[in-house]
Each structure stands twice: as structure tokens, then as C-alpha cells.
Design a protein around this motif. Structure first.
Motif, PDB file in Angstrom:
ATOM      1  N   LEU A 109       0.822  -1.223   0.000  1.00 25.05           N
ATOM      2  CA  LEU A 109       0.000   0.000   0.000  1.00 25.05           C
ATOM      3  C   LEU A 109       0.852   1.268   0.000  1.00 25.05           C
ATOM      4  N   PRO A 110       1.899   1.369   0.854  1.00 30.50           N
ATOM      5  CA  PRO A 110       2.755   2.562   0.787  1.00 30.50           C
ATOM      6  C   PRO A 110       3.427   2.722  -0.577  1.00 30.50           C
ATOM      7  N   TRP A 111       3.842   1.601  -1.173  1.00 35.92           N
ATOM      8  CA  TRP A 111       4.465   1.653  -2.498  1.00 35.92           C
ATOM      9  C   TRP A 111       3.475   2.172  -3.534  1.00 35.92           C
ATOM     10  N   LEU A 112       2.247   1.642  -3.490  1.00 38.83           N
ATOM     11  CA  LEU A 112       1.223   2.070  -4.440  1.00 38.83           C
ATOM     12  C   LEU A 112       0.868   3.538  -4.237  1.00 38.83           C
ATOM     13  N   LEU A 113       0.833   3.957  -2.990  1.00 37.30           N
ATOM     14  CA  LEU A 113       0.521   5.356  -2.680  1.00 37.30           C
ATOM     15  C   LEU A 113       1.571   6.290  -3.267  1.00 37.30           C
ATOM     16  N   GLN A 114       2.828   5.858  -3.258  1.00 35.03           N
ATOM     17  CA  GLN A 114       3.904   6.672  -3.821  1.00 35.03           C
ATOM     18  C   GLN A 114       3.858   6.703  -5.343  1.00 35.03           C
ATOM     19  N   LYS A 115       3.420   5.612  -5.962  1.00 34.43           N
ATOM     20  CA  LYS A 115       3.405   5.523  -7.420  1.00 34.43           C
ATOM     21  C   LYS A 115       2.227   6.256  -8.053  1.00 34.43           C
ATOM     22  N   LEU A 116       1.120   6.340  -7.335  1.00 33.73           N
ATOM     23  CA  LEU A 116      -0.053   7.018  -7.870  1.00 33.73           C
ATOM     24  C   LEU A 116       0.148   8.534  -7.858  1.00 33.73           C
ATOM     25  N   PRO A 117      -0.551   9.258  -8.738  1.00 34.32           N
ATOM     26  CA  PRO A 117      -0.443  10.728  -8.725  1.00 34.32           C
ATOM     27  C   PRO A 117      -0.820  11.278  -7.351  1.00 34.32           C
ATOM     28  N   ALA A 118       0.003  12.161  -6.828  1.00 35.99           N
ATOM     29  CA  ALA A 118      -0.257  12.727  -5.506  1.00 35.99           C
ATOM     30  C   ALA A 118      -1.449  13.680  -5.569  1.00 35.99           C
ATOM     31  N   PRO A 119      -2.358  13.593  -4.600  1.00 36.91           N
ATOM     32  CA  PRO A 119      -3.482  14.536  -4.569  1.00 36.91           C
ATOM     33  C   PRO A 119      -2.973  15.964  -4.384  1.00 36.91           C
ATOM     34  N   ASP A 120      -3.705  16.916  -4.910  1.00 38.71           N
ATOM     35  CA  ASP A 120      -3.372  18.325  -4.686  1.00 38.71           C
ATOM     36  C   ASP A 120      -3.693  18.718  -3.252  1.00 38.71           C
ATOM     37  N   LEU A 121      -4.629  17.987  -2.656  1.00 38.75           N
ATOM     38  CA  LEU A 121      -5.061  18.299  -1.300  1.00 38.75           C
ATOM     39  C   LEU A 121      -5.682  17.062  -0.655  1.00 38.75           C
ATOM     40  N   VAL A 122      -5.230  16.739   0.548  1.00 41.78           N
ATOM     41  CA  VAL A 122      -5.862  15.682   1.344  1.00 41.78           C
ATOM     42  C   VAL A 122      -6.496  16.361   2.546  1.00 41.78           C
ATOM     43  N   ILE A 123      -7.808  16.309   2.607  1.00 37.51           N
ATOM     44  CA  ILE A 123      -8.540  16.927   3.709  1.00 37.51           C
ATOM     45  C   ILE A 123      -8.943  15.841   4.703  1.00 37.51           C
ATOM     46  N   HIS A 124      -8.523  16.038   5.945  1.00 43.17           N
ATOM     47  CA  HIS A 124      -8.901  15.093   6.991  1.00 43.17           C
ATOM     48  C   HIS A 124     -10.007  15.705   7.833  1.00 43.17           C
ATOM     49  N   ASP A 180     -15.298  25.759   5.397  1.00 41.04           N
ATOM     50  CA  ASP A 180     -13.890  25.405   5.626  1.00 41.04           C
ATOM     51  C   ASP A 180     -13.337  24.571   4.475  1.00 41.04           C
ATOM     52  N   LEU A 181     -14.154  23.675   3.948  1.00 38.73           N
ATOM     53  CA  LEU A 181     -13.740  22.847   2.820  1.00 38.73           C
ATOM     54  C   LEU A 181     -13.473  23.710   1.596  1.00 38.73           C
ATOM     55  N   ARG A 182     -14.372  24.632   1.331  1.00 35.41           N
ATOM     56  CA  ARG A 182     -14.212  25.494   0.154  1.00 35.41           C
ATOM     57  C   ARG A 182     -13.011  26.424   0.311  1.00 35.41           C
ATOM     58  N   ARG A 183     -12.752  26.869   1.540  1.00 33.76           N
ATOM     59  CA  ARG A 183     -11.587  27.716   1.799  1.00 33.76           C
ATOM     60  C   ARG A 183     -10.289  26.928   1.551  1.00 33.76           C
ATOM     61  N   ALA A 184     -10.261  25.688   2.022  1.00 30.77           N
ATOM     62  CA  ALA A 184      -9.082  24.842   1.822  1.00 30.77           C
ATOM     63  C   ALA A 184      -8.861  24.564   0.339  1.00 30.77           C
ATOM     64  N   LEU A 185      -9.954  24.338  -0.381  1.00 34.98           N
ATOM     65  CA  LEU A 185      -9.865  24.091  -1.816  1.00 34.98           C
ATOM     66  C   LEU A 185      -9.342  25.328  -2.546  1.00 34.98           C
ATOM     67  N   ALA A 186      -9.843  26.496  -2.171  1.00 31.69           N
ATOM     68  CA  ALA A 186      -9.399  27.736  -2.810  1.00 31.69           C
ATOM     69  C   ALA A 186      -7.906  27.970  -2.583  1.00 31.69           C
ATOM     70  N   GLN A 187      -7.433  27.686  -1.384  1.00 33.83           N
ATOM     71  CA  GLN A 187      -6.018  27.860  -1.076  1.00 33.83           C
ATOM     72  C   GLN A 187      -5.156  26.891  -1.888  1.00 33.83           C
ATOM     73  N   ALA A 188      -5.645  25.662  -2.036  1.00 32.23           N
ATOM     74  CA  ALA A 188      -4.907  24.667  -2.812  1.00 32.23           C
ATOM     75  C   ALA A 188      -4.856  25.059  -4.281  1.00 32.23           C
ATOM     76  N   GLU A 189      -5.959  25.587  -4.792  1.00 36.17           N
ATOM     77  CA  GLU A 189      -5.994  26.026  -6.194  1.00 36.17           C
ATOM     78  C   GLU A 189      -5.035  27.197  -6.424  1.00 36.17           C
ATOM     79  N   LYS A 190      -4.986  28.102  -5.447  1.00 35.70           N
ATOM     80  CA  LYS A 190      -4.087  29.256  -5.551  1.00 35.70           C
ATOM     81  C   LYS A 190      -2.631  28.784  -5.556  1.00 35.70           C
ATOM     82  N   ALA A 191      -2.316  27.822  -4.681  1.00 37.01           N
ATOM     83  CA  ALA A 191      -0.950  27.295  -4.621  1.00 37.01           C
ATOM     84  C   ALA A 191      -0.593  26.576  -5.911  1.00 37.01           C
ATOM     85  N   ARG A 192      -1.548  25.843  -6.478  1.00 33.57           N
ATOM     86  CA  ARG A 192      -1.304  25.121  -7.724  1.00 33.57           C
ATOM     87  C   ARG A 192      -1.054  26.097  -8.867  1.00 33.57           C
TER      88      ARG A 192
END
Length: 200
Positions: A109-124, A180-192
Motif C-alpha cells: 500500500l505505501p508503495w502504491l501510494l507513492q506511485k499514484l499521482p499525488a493529490p493536490d489536497l488531502v482533507i482530513h 472550511d472545505l471550500r476555503r481549503a480548496l481555494a487555497q490549494a488552487e491558488k498554490a497550484r
């Protein structure tokens, strides 16, 4: 944009994922909602009905195979989609379940996680286990003990990937969680966007 949502049962992952996708569509944007289930709820209900409890390692092996297959299919669909992709659950969830059960992290699983495209944002979506348990009892579709929810919350926080997660208070009122979700998304889009300009 690829967004992943994680959190314990009862934290509102599915509701939040739908809300994010719906908000994007309402703004005239393209959005795709993908779910990466592992069949854990169905297996738990079936086990309870039959009076059979699968050994932890066997249950994890089945869940890992199902979740990994769903994640691979989701990433294949996401790669062909031009817009916002929201994934409800990912491999992080299975790694947290392993940690909560005292099982080794493993290599696949860690290997697969590294090989897959990294998410722009992981929200917990973080929530008090008691509040999550109350929600689960209220919906009446599955069963999770307070002890299991507490162990899973601690397991998420113990993941080495957790330091890169954006934590949102899922115990807040629904409108505040969405804000809060939309704010986090907006910040991630700005960083991208900033990162893309630097590459040019």
C-alpha cells in the motif's frame, strides 16, 4: 485538481465529498465524485449476521484488495477528466485501519501510494469519536464501537502522511464545515496556480 477526503466513520466524508462536488457544479465548473470503498461495512454486517468474525489479517487483506482496485479505477477515471476530482476515501484510510488494528503497515500500500499521482489536497475531517458514534447510531445503517472509533482517530494521527493533511473540524455545523472545505480548496488552487506560473 485532485482532492481526497479522509476521516473516521461518522465524520461526514461522503456528505462532504458530495457537497464539494455540488458546490463546484453550481459554480459552473466540471466536477467528478469518486468513492474508494473497501467493503468493510458490508463484511462487518455479513459477519455479524452469520456469527463469524474474520481474523484481522484476513479481513485487512480482503479490504486492501478491494480498496486498491477501486483506487486504481478511480485514478484511471481521474486522469481522463478535466476538472475537479473529489475522492471519498483513499489508501490512507486502509493504512489507518491497519494501524488501529495493530497490523503492520506493509509494503504494497505505501508503495502504491507513492506511485499514484499525488493529490493536490488531502482533507482530513476530524471529529470527536463520541460525536461520530452518535451519528452512526442515529443513521442506523452500520455499527462501530466508540473504542474502535477512538483507535482509528489516533491511528490517522499516527500516519507519517498526516503532517501533510489539511485538518477540518467535522464536528462543526454543516454550513461551517462546507465553508472550511471550500476555503481549503481555494487555497490549494491558488498554490497550484502559483506553482504552474513558476514552472513557466
Amino acid at each position: 485538481m485532485l482532492i481526497v477526503l479522509t476521516g473516521i466513520d461518522g465524520s461526514g466524508k461522503t456528505t462532504a465529498a458530495r457537497a464539494l462536488a455540488s458546490a463546484a457544479l453550481a459554480e459552473g465548473r466540471e466536477a467528478l465524485l469518486l468513492s474508494n470503498y473497501a467493503g468493510r461495512r458490508r463484511m462487518s454486517l455479513l459477519s455479524a449476521r452469520l456469527g463469524i468474525r474474520l481474523p484481522p489479517r484476513l479481513a485487512d487483506a480482503v479490504e486492501s484488495i478491494i480498496r486498491s482496485a477501486n483506487v486504481l479505477v478511480s485514478h484511471a477515471r481521474a486522469s481522463r477528466f478535466q476538472g475537479l476530482v473529489v475522492m471519498d476515501r483513499h489508501l490512507h484510510c486502509q493504512l489507518a485501519l491497519r494501524e488501529a488494528k495493530g497490523l503492520p503497515r506493509g509494503r504494497a500500500l505505501p508503495w502504491l501510494l507513492q506511485k499514484l499521482p499525488a493529490p493536490d489536497l488531502v482533507i482530513h475531517l476530524d471529529i470527536d469519536p463520541q460525536q461520530a458514534h452518535d451519528r452512526i447510531v442515529a443513521r442506523g445503517t452500520d455499527e462501530e464501537s466508540l473504542a474502535d472509533l477512538t483507535a482509528l482517530r489516533d491511528a490517522y494521527r499516527a500516519l507519517p502522511e498526516f503532517t501533510g493533511f489539511t485538518v477540518v473540524d467535522a464536528g462543526a455545523p454543516e454550513h461551517q464545515v462546507l465553508a472550511d472545505l471550500r476555503r481549503a480548496l481555494a487555497q490549494a488552487e491558488k498554490a497550484r496556480t502559483s506553482a504552474a506560473r513558476l514552472k513557466v
